[in-house]
Design an enzyme around this catalytic site. Structure first.
Site, PDB file in Angstrom:
ATOM      1  N   ALA A  53     -26.335   0.920 -81.692  1.00  0.00           N
ATOM      2  CA  ALA A  53     -26.057  -0.175 -82.983  1.00  0.00           C
ATOM      3  C   ALA A  53     -25.202   0.191 -83.912  1.00  0.00           C
ATOM      4  CB  ALA A  53     -27.222  -0.732 -83.346  1.00  0.00           C
ATOM      5  N   HIS A 103     -44.009  -9.325 -85.957  1.00  0.00           N
ATOM      6  CA  HIS A 103     -43.483  -9.565 -87.213  1.00  0.00           C
ATOM      7  C   HIS A 103     -42.692 -10.706 -87.468  1.00  0.00           C
ATOM      8  CE1 HIS A 103     -40.973  -6.831 -84.844  1.00  0.00           C
ATOM      9  NE2 HIS A 103     -40.070  -7.192 -85.750  1.00  0.00           N
ATOM     10  N   TYR A 131     -13.801 -18.828 -67.330  1.00  0.00           N
ATOM     11  CA  TYR A 131     -15.229 -18.621 -66.915  1.00  0.00           C
ATOM     12  C   TYR A 131     -15.195 -17.025 -66.326  1.00  0.00           C
ATOM     13  CZ  TYR A 131     -19.878 -18.912 -64.796  1.00  0.00           C
ATOM     14  OH  TYR A 131     -21.077 -18.435 -64.371  1.00  0.00           O
ATOM     15  N   PHE A 177     -36.069   1.476 -81.722  1.00  0.00           N
ATOM     16  CA  PHE A 177     -36.264   0.132 -82.507  1.00  0.00           C
ATOM     17  C   PHE A 177     -37.324  -0.727 -81.877  1.00  0.00           C
ATOM     18  CE2 PHE A 177     -35.267  -3.597 -85.326  1.00  0.00           C
ATOM     19  CZ  PHE A 177     -35.715  -2.906 -86.357  1.00  0.00           C
TER      20      PHE A 177
HETATM   21  N1  F0G Z   1     -31.322  -1.128 -81.269  1.00  0.00           N
HETATM   22  C1  F0G Z   1     -31.283  -0.975 -82.673  1.00  0.00           C
HETATM   23  C2  F0G Z   1     -31.266   0.518 -83.226  1.00  0.00           C
HETATM   24  C3  F0G Z   1     -31.327  -1.925 -83.744  1.00  0.00           C
HETATM   25  O1  F0G Z   1     -31.323  -1.840 -84.805  1.00  0.00           O
HETATM   26  C4  F0G Z   1     -31.358  -3.389 -82.985  1.00  0.00           C
HETATM   27  C5  F0G Z   1     -31.265  -4.476 -83.906  1.00  0.00           C
HETATM   28  C6  F0G Z   1     -31.246  -3.570 -81.646  1.00  0.00           C
HETATM   29  C7  F0G Z   1     -31.202  -2.360 -80.804  1.00  0.00           C
HETATM   30  C8  F0G Z   1     -31.453  -5.018 -80.941  1.00  0.00           C
HETATM   31  O2  F0G Z   1     -30.189  -5.534 -81.156  1.00  0.00           O
HETATM   32  O3  F0G Z   1     -30.768  -7.698 -82.500  1.00  0.00           O
HETATM   33  O4  F0G Z   1     -28.779  -7.375 -81.279  1.00  0.00           O
HETATM   34  O5  F0G Z   1     -30.745  -7.777 -80.043  1.00  0.00           O
HETATM   35  N2  F0G Z   1     -31.782  -4.447 -85.022  1.00  0.00           N
HETATM   36  C9  F0G Z   1     -31.780  -5.752 -86.031  1.00  0.00           C
HETATM   37  C10 F0G Z   1     -32.422  -4.998 -87.239  1.00  0.00           C
HETATM   38  C11 F0G Z   1     -32.495  -6.958 -85.565  1.00  0.00           C
HETATM   39  O6  F0G Z   1     -32.589  -5.716 -88.320  1.00  0.00           O
HETATM   40  O7  F0G Z   1     -32.328  -3.786 -87.705  1.00  0.00           O
HETATM   41  P1  F0G Z   1     -30.107  -7.204 -81.285  1.00  0.00           P
END
Ligand code: F0G
Length: 464
Positions: free
Chosen positions: A218, A451, A73, A125
């Site tokens: 990301a 969406h 944990y 995003f």
């Molecule tokens: N930031 C960016 C640039 C992303 O593309 C995403 C997720 C996230 C944050 C959030 O991350 O899904 O782990 O919570 N993008 C995915 C996509 C879902 O399809 O582009 P997450």
């Protein structure tokens, strides 16, 4: 026309069957899902390009690491392995694992965003945008204008417009900006990279105004590789050193590890500020888990520790970016415009130009998305008015995004050249019957992140 497609720098050890259902079965699956491909059964999809998030194939090294997972944990060995990787690559003083990127965004927003505050970025995003809005904040996009011109071949179309950023800070006041961001690569604007020069300029503006700088990370590795390929002075640097240089500029980062760290689940929140870190830990304990596992299993931390390095492997990155460019080139040959140059993780089809007879209020991106499923059981995702049209908080007037796109995101190490050829062939057939494709209207839409759960009905109007 022939396009280069490098041999995959891996061989396949485990396979997963996929099947192509009949056109009639596809039609009834569409209807049942309310024409929203998020609502479909994945087994009714043949080639799934909905997202590159959590859909990659883990390596034998990652699966081996999974077996080493320490499920204690608190203070697990797996946490310390991850910590070593995070410190080595990103160099921030403090971090917590989170179950995915949006959990990191939620915690950061909970700690710092108050109603009426602004958070600038090149482009947020959807989940980042929504997490800031959910705290009463106002996410603001200040990407360079070139980003909105599909055909402009600018090599770093993800760059922040520095003049716009300065003017924006001047206008709203630095005290109303709890932190500033940049997204690498810019997913909402075509998977386009941000140059090191631009990151340095952004960092300098934020620093001058004492605004903490967070990188939405990301796709940190794809961005670093684009810098190596395209920015003068970086051609002989290793991608990992480029990443280190990028992160030395920032005060923290949020990361969805489901992309470039090639894991099925996981995220990170890193900060340099100790007081903020205390608050982050408190929020994390409340919502996610103890700070050494953050909502993940020990084995997930292990897979992430290995994947953070695999994502930076240059042979892999060379193949990865070529695969994306290959699909874009094949679509372009078929007369389907895509954001130029091709991005890192996805190809973005210009739905507005493929379906010029469908106005933004009738969702051309969604229409193209549905059509690609109908044609070949291929799943992409709309990045246009379904995702981003919002009423202005002051005037209540609907603000439509500048682009109506269909994104085909490519899972990492998952599909081969023949899969890409199949996708391009299906899209080409749609192009030849484009004028008969209809628009859509909502039959249900939630207020935020609509969406994911919206339902649609096709419009029967044929006024063109
Ligand atoms: N930031 C960016 C640039 C992303 O593309 C995403 C997720 C996230 C944050 C959030 O991350 O899904 O782990 O919570 N993008 C995915 C996509 C879902 O399809 O582009 P997450």
């Amino acid at each position: 026309m022939t396009h280069p497609y490098p041999p995959e720098p891996f061989r396949i050890k485990v396979v997963e069957s996929i099947r192509l259902i009949s056109p009639a079965e596809r039609e009834s699956a569409l209807k049942e899902a309310g024409y929203n491909l998020f609502s479909m059964k994945a087994e009714d999809i043949f080639i799934d390009l909905l997202t590159d998030s959590g859909t990659g194939a883990m390596s034998s090294e990652q699966w081996a690491a999974i077996m080493r997972g320490d499920e204690s944990y608190a203070g697990a060995r797996s946490f310390h392995r991850l910590k070593a990787a995070v410190e080595d690559i990103f160099g921030f003083k403090f971090f917590v694992p989170t179950h995915q990127g949006r959990a990191a965004e939620n915690i950061l927003s909970a700690c710092l965003v108050k109603p009426g505050m602004y958070v600038p970025s090149n482009m947020h995003f959807d989940t980042t945008d929504a997490n800031i809005r959910a705290r009463g904040g106002r996410p603001t996009n200040l990407v360079i204008e070139e980003a909105f011109n599909i055909n402009n071949p600018h090599l770093f179309k993800g760059n922040m417009d520095i003049a716009k950023l300065r003017a924006f800070i001047q206008k709203v006041g630095a005290e109303k900006i709890p932190f500033g961001m940049v997204t690498v690569t810019n997913n909402a604007g075509g998977g386009q990279p941000v140059s090191m020069e631009n990151l340095k300029a952004v960092a300098a503006v934020y620093r001058e105004n004492q605004i903490p700088f967070f990188i939405d990370s990301a796709r940190y590795a794809e961005n670093a590789y684009f810098i190596k390929l395209r920015e003068k002075g970086y051609e002989n640097k290793s991608v990992i050193d480029i990443a280190r240089e990028m992160y030395a500029l920032a005060d923290g980062m949020t990361m969805s590890a489901k992309k470039d760290a090639i894991v099925n689940i996981g995220g990170l929140l890193c900060v340099n500020d100790e007081a903020l870190f205390q608050n982050v830990k408190n929020e994390l304990i409340l919502r996610e888990g103890f700070p050494t596992y953050g909502g993940l299993a020990g084995r997930d931390l292990e897979a992430m520790a290995v994947g953070l390095y695999e994502g930076l492997d240059e042979a892999y990155l060379a193949y990865r970016l070529s695969q994306t460019a290959y699909l874009a080139a094949r679509l372009n040959d078929a007369g389907i415009p895509t954001i130029q140059p091709a991005g890192g993780h996805a190809v973005y089809l210009d739905a507005a130009s493929v379906l010029p007879h469908i106005p933004q209020s009738e969702f051309p991106g969604q229409a193209l998305c549905v059509e690609l499923y109908r044609e070949g059981a291929i799943r992409g995702v709309e990045i246009g008015s379904v995702m981003f049209a919002y009423p202005d908080p002051d005037s209540g007037k609907m603000i439509f995004p500048k682009l109506e796109l269909l994104r085909l995101a490519i899972p990492r190490r998952t599909y081969t050249q023949s899969h890409m050829d199949y996708v391009a062939d299906c899209a080409a057939r749609i192009k030849s019957r484009a004028s008969s494709v209809r628009g859509y209207k909502f039959t249900y839409a939630p207020e935020l992140l609509r969406h994911f759960t919206a339902r649609f009905e096709p419009l029967y109007r044929t006024a063109f």
